[in-house]
Design a protein around this motif. Structure first.
Motif, mmCIF file in Angstrom:
data_model
loop_
_atom_site.group_PDB
_atom_site.id
_atom_site.type_symbol
_atom_site.label_atom_id
_atom_site.label_comp_id
_atom_site.label_asym_id
_atom_site.label_seq_id
_atom_site.Cartn_x
_atom_site.Cartn_y
_atom_site.Cartn_z
ATOM 1 N N ASP A 33 0.879 -1.176 0.000
ATOM 2 C CA ASP A 33 0.000 0.000 0.000
ATOM 3 C C ASP A 33 0.909 1.217 0.000
ATOM 4 O OD1 ASP A 33 -1.936 2.070 0.668
ATOM 5 O OD2 ASP A 33 -3.184 0.530 1.591
ATOM 6 N N ALA A 41 -11.215 4.298 3.134
ATOM 7 C CA ALA A 41 -12.550 4.416 3.741
ATOM 8 C C ALA A 41 -12.521 3.969 5.194
ATOM 9 C CB ALA A 41 -13.550 3.566 2.959
ATOM 10 N N THR A 42 -11.625 3.044 5.479
ATOM 11 C CA THR A 42 -11.558 2.431 6.804
ATOM 12 C C THR A 42 -11.440 3.471 7.919
ATOM 13 O OG1 THR A 42 -10.646 0.420 5.858
ATOM 14 C CG2 THR A 42 -10.118 0.857 8.175
ATOM 15 N N ILE A 48 -20.476 0.052 12.242
ATOM 16 C CA ILE A 48 -21.759 -0.525 12.681
ATOM 17 C C ILE A 48 -21.959 -1.890 12.028
ATOM 18 C CG2 ILE A 48 -24.262 -0.210 12.700
ATOM 19 C CD1 ILE A 48 -23.717 2.836 12.566
ATOM 20 N N ALA A 178 0.164 -0.479 -6.174
ATOM 21 C CA ALA A 178 0.217 -1.305 -7.384
ATOM 22 C C ALA A 178 -0.344 -0.518 -8.564
ATOM 23 C CB ALA A 178 -0.610 -2.564 -7.167
ATOM 24 N N TYR A 333 -18.539 -1.204 -0.395
ATOM 25 C CA TYR A 333 -19.419 -0.034 -0.248
ATOM 26 C C TYR A 333 -19.680 0.340 1.220
ATOM 27 C CZ TYR A 333 -23.170 3.258 -1.433
ATOM 28 O OH TYR A 333 -23.952 4.378 -1.557
ATOM 29 N N ARG A 334 -20.924 0.261 1.693
ATOM 30 C CA ARG A 334 -21.260 0.743 3.055
ATOM 31 C C ARG A 334 -21.009 -0.304 4.129
ATOM 32 N NH1 ARG A 334 -25.636 4.777 3.126
ATOM 33 N NH2 ARG A 334 -26.175 3.890 5.130
ATOM 34 N N GLY A 336 -18.146 -2.772 4.457
ATOM 35 C CA GLY A 336 -16.881 -3.510 4.473
ATOM 36 C C GLY A 336 -16.497 -4.023 5.852
ATOM 37 N N MET A 338 -18.713 -4.783 8.381
ATOM 38 C CA MET A 338 -19.639 -5.879 8.694
ATOM 39 C C MET A 338 -19.259 -7.158 7.932
ATOM 40 S SD MET A 338 -23.721 -5.773 8.167
ATOM 41 C CE MET A 338 -23.885 -6.122 6.427
HETATM 42 C C1 LIG Z 1 -18.301 7.676 6.772
HETATM 43 C C2 LIG Z 1 -18.280 6.186 6.574
HETATM 44 C C3 LIG Z 1 -18.980 5.373 7.461
HETATM 45 C C4 LIG Z 1 -18.989 3.987 7.280
HETATM 46 N N1 LIG Z 1 -19.644 3.214 8.184
HETATM 47 C C5 LIG Z 1 -19.632 1.855 8.038
HETATM 48 C C6 LIG Z 1 -20.271 1.042 9.006
HETATM 49 O O1 LIG Z 1 -20.860 1.550 9.953
HETATM 50 N N2 LIG Z 1 -20.222 -0.313 8.843
HETATM 51 C C7 LIG Z 1 -19.583 -0.895 7.770
HETATM 52 O O2 LIG Z 1 -19.584 -2.122 7.666
HETATM 53 N N3 LIG Z 1 -18.967 -0.130 6.844
HETATM 54 C C8 LIG Z 1 -18.989 1.229 6.952
HETATM 55 N N4 LIG Z 1 -18.381 2.008 6.012
HETATM 56 C C9 LIG Z 1 -17.821 1.364 4.822
HETATM 57 C C10 LIG Z 1 -16.461 0.770 5.099
HETATM 58 O O3 LIG Z 1 -15.653 1.733 5.739
HETATM 59 C C11 LIG Z 1 -15.827 0.328 3.784
HETATM 60 O O4 LIG Z 1 -16.674 -0.615 3.142
HETATM 61 C C12 LIG Z 1 -14.470 -0.342 4.056
HETATM 62 O O5 LIG Z 1 -13.619 0.529 4.763
HETATM 63 C C13 LIG Z 1 -13.807 -0.752 2.753
HETATM 64 O O6 LIG Z 1 -12.567 -1.298 3.113
HETATM 65 P P1 LIG Z 1 -11.446 -1.575 2.043
HETATM 66 O O7 LIG Z 1 -10.294 -2.138 2.785
HETATM 67 O O8 LIG Z 1 -12.014 -2.332 0.902
HETATM 68 O O9 LIG Z 1 -11.120 -0.129 1.443
HETATM 69 P P2 LIG Z 1 -10.277 1.069 2.062
HETATM 70 O O10 LIG Z 1 -10.465 1.176 3.501
HETATM 71 O O11 LIG Z 1 -10.582 2.254 1.228
HETATM 72 O O12 LIG Z 1 -8.786 0.612 1.832
HETATM 73 C C14 LIG Z 1 -8.225 0.523 0.549
HETATM 74 C C15 LIG Z 1 -6.727 0.600 0.700
HETATM 75 O O13 LIG Z 1 -6.129 0.412 -0.582
HETATM 76 C C16 LIG Z 1 -5.056 1.302 -0.695
HETATM 77 N N5 LIG Z 1 -4.729 1.504 -2.099
HETATM 78 C C17 LIG Z 1 -5.257 2.394 -2.967
HETATM 79 N N6 LIG Z 1 -4.676 2.270 -4.164
HETATM 80 C C18 LIG Z 1 -3.762 1.293 -4.036
HETATM 81 C C19 LIG Z 1 -2.832 0.717 -4.938
HETATM 82 N N7 LIG Z 1 -2.749 1.146 -6.207
HETATM 83 N N8 LIG Z 1 -2.019 -0.262 -4.502
HETATM 84 C C20 LIG Z 1 -2.103 -0.688 -3.199
HETATM 85 N N9 LIG Z 1 -2.979 -0.167 -2.313
HETATM 86 C C21 LIG Z 1 -3.794 0.798 -2.736
HETATM 87 C C22 LIG Z 1 -5.528 2.557 0.017
HETATM 88 O O14 LIG Z 1 -4.423 3.371 0.374
HETATM 89 C C23 LIG Z 1 -6.246 1.966 1.209
HETATM 90 O O15 LIG Z 1 -5.368 1.760 2.291
HETATM 91 C C24 LIG Z 1 -18.310 3.399 6.176
HETATM 92 C C25 LIG Z 1 -17.592 4.217 5.310
HETATM 93 C C26 LIG Z 1 -17.564 5.597 5.496
HETATM 94 C C27 LIG Z 1 -16.772 6.444 4.554
#
Ligand SMILES: Cc1cc2nc3c(=O)[nH]c(=O)nc-3n(C[C@H](O)[C@H](O)[C@H](O)COP(=O)(O)OP(=O)(O)OC[C@H]3O[C@@H](n4cnc5c(N)ncnc54)[C@H](O)[C@@H]3O)c2cc1C
Length: 371
Positions: A33, A41-42, A48, A178, A333-334, A336, A338
């Motif tokens: 990363d 988004a995390t 929740i 990547a 999406y919303r 991740g 859960m």
């Molecule tokens: C305000 C808000 C409230 C939320 N509340 C909830 C909730 O209550 N319950 C729930 O279940 N979900 C909730 N979500 C959704 C949840 O946060 C996301 O679904 C989850 O964080 C997605 O995780 P992820 O690891 O797929 O993505 P991310 O957390 O976005 O992580 C992606 C990672 O990939 C990295 N990356 C980007 N490009 C590259 C690359 N080219 N090469 C390598 N790494 C890269 C980024 O730097 C990042 O670290 C909420 C989201 C928001 C914004």
């Protein structure tokens, strides 16, 4: 394959929990990363765990969310045990307020349906609010209490999972991200960054909203779009609320230090991760609409994140047809957080060739083209 080499692309909640599960199963894991674990988004997530609210209108999400929720206790135990770190986690239920007659009908019908399914849920009339949530808006016409719901401290879980994975031998590379994933003869998968080239037996793509910016050779672009969410944290006197309080314009999470998280906006603004005054005002109003005494609560923090949204609001999870050995785990999406335990389990089963789970049919990347 007993000790496969796996590259995990992305260190959000999905990448870190996948890395932990894989390392615990014996894989040799490298996570790449451009940012340290738990960004994306995390970092903004409210954490929740509410499949019977979020799954409303999308039955597959409700099914997978319910399944993932069932894995949570053991998942948190493993993260705590393998990392030696604490993880904030409470199954304190959701209290969803109804303000219109239509919401009263919908939520009381849902209460009865959940009860029939064996999910502990109950309709609470306004005169009984005092027994559950004395400070909620007295204009509400009732509330649906769903007991098995709850929340997790997302940063604490993500960092504990990363630490646990590292203790089990995983390596985290914070350099450039990547840019290309491609097939290499002899069954390996290649990952190019701006500065290096790596290869492994399997690659898991967990780059959230940025997944679409990575070229997967021979595949269609990954159809994931960013949807910005803003969230604020308000200082309150301890014990203002006891459950996750939900309403038509937002939700409140009772944080263990007595403060309250207030979420969230849903905005189509591309890759802009900045907060706005308008967003903060909207959240303040939503908080006061649910618990009027929050109207003057001082703000401690505002956070934003880009939710990775796919075309049908469901994750893209499963093997690639274009690059053998590549596994997609994106577009959560919303939900991740859960869905993290179920995602980590499904990905690990795929990496270790443990047979296909029926869930993978609904989540297959190929439903969106040649991926
Ligand atoms: C305000 C808000 C409230 C939320 N509340 C909830 C909730 O209550 N319950 C729930 O279940 N979900 C909730 N979500 C959704 C949840 O946060 C996301 O679904 C989850 O964080 C997605 O995780 P992820 O690891 O797929 O993505 P991310 O957390 O976005 O992580 C992606 C990672 O990939 C990295 N990356 C980007 N490009 C590259 C690359 N080219 N090469 C390598 N790494 C890269 C980024 O730097 C990042 O670290 C909420 C989201 C928001 C914004």
């Amino acid at each position: 394959m007993s000790t496969p080499a796996v590259i995990v692309v992305g260190a959000g909640i999905i990448g870190c929990t996948v890395a932990h599960e894989l390392a615990a199963a014996g894989a040799r894991v490298q996570v790449i990363d451009a940012r340290r674990p738990g960004q994306g988004a995390t970092r903004a997530s409210a954490g929740i765990l509410a499949p019977y609210i979020e799954g409303h209108g999308l039955s597959a999400l409700r099914t997978f969310g319910g399944r993932s929720l069932g894995l949570f206790d053991a998942f948190i135990d493993r993260a705590r045990r393998d990392s030696g770190q604490d993880v904030i986690y409470q199954r304190n239920g959701t209290f969803e307020l109804a303000f219109s007659d239509a919401d009263v009908d919908r939520l009381s019908a849902l209460s009865a349906a959940l009860w029939k399914e064996g999910v502990e849920a109950r309709w609470v009339p306004p005169q009984a609010f005092g027994d559950h949530e004395p400070l909620v808006n007295a204009d509400a016409k009732g509330a649906l209490l769903i007991t098995p719901h709850g929340f997790v401290g997302v940063t604490s879980l993500t960092l504990a999972s990363a630490a646990a994975a590292e203790r089990l031998g995983a390596r985290f590379k914070v350099e450039t991200g990547a840019i290309r994933i491609h097939h290499i003869p002899a069954g390996r998968v290649g990952v190019d960054t701006m500065s290096s080239s790596w290869d492994a037996d399997r690659v898991v793509l967990c780059a959230g909203s940025w997944s679409s910016q990575i070229t997967v050779e021979g595949a269609d672009p990954i159809p994931v779009k960013p949807v910005r969410g803003q969230l604020i944290q308000l200082k309150t006197t301890a014990g203002a609320i006891h459950h996750v309080v939900w309403g038509p314009d937002g939700y409140l999470v009772p944080w263990p230090d007595g403060s309250v998280l207030v979420g969230s906006t849903v905005e189509d603004v591309g890759f802009d991760e900045n907060y706005t005054e308008e967003g903060v005002t909207k959240l303040r109003n939503a908080a006061a609409g649910l618990v009027p005494s929050l109207a003057d609560a001082p703000m401690m923090e505002v956070r934003t994140g880009l939710r990775p949204r796919g075309p049908d609001d469901l994750p893209i999870l499963g093997p690639s047809m274009a690059v053998p050995g590549l596994i997609y785990a994106t577009a959560h999406y919303r939900n991740g957080v859960m869905l993290a335990p179920l995602t980590a389990q499904l990905v690990t089963d795929l990496v270790f060739d443990r047979g296909a789970d029926p869930a993978l049919r609904d989540l297959s990347p190929t439903r969106h083209g040649h991926l």
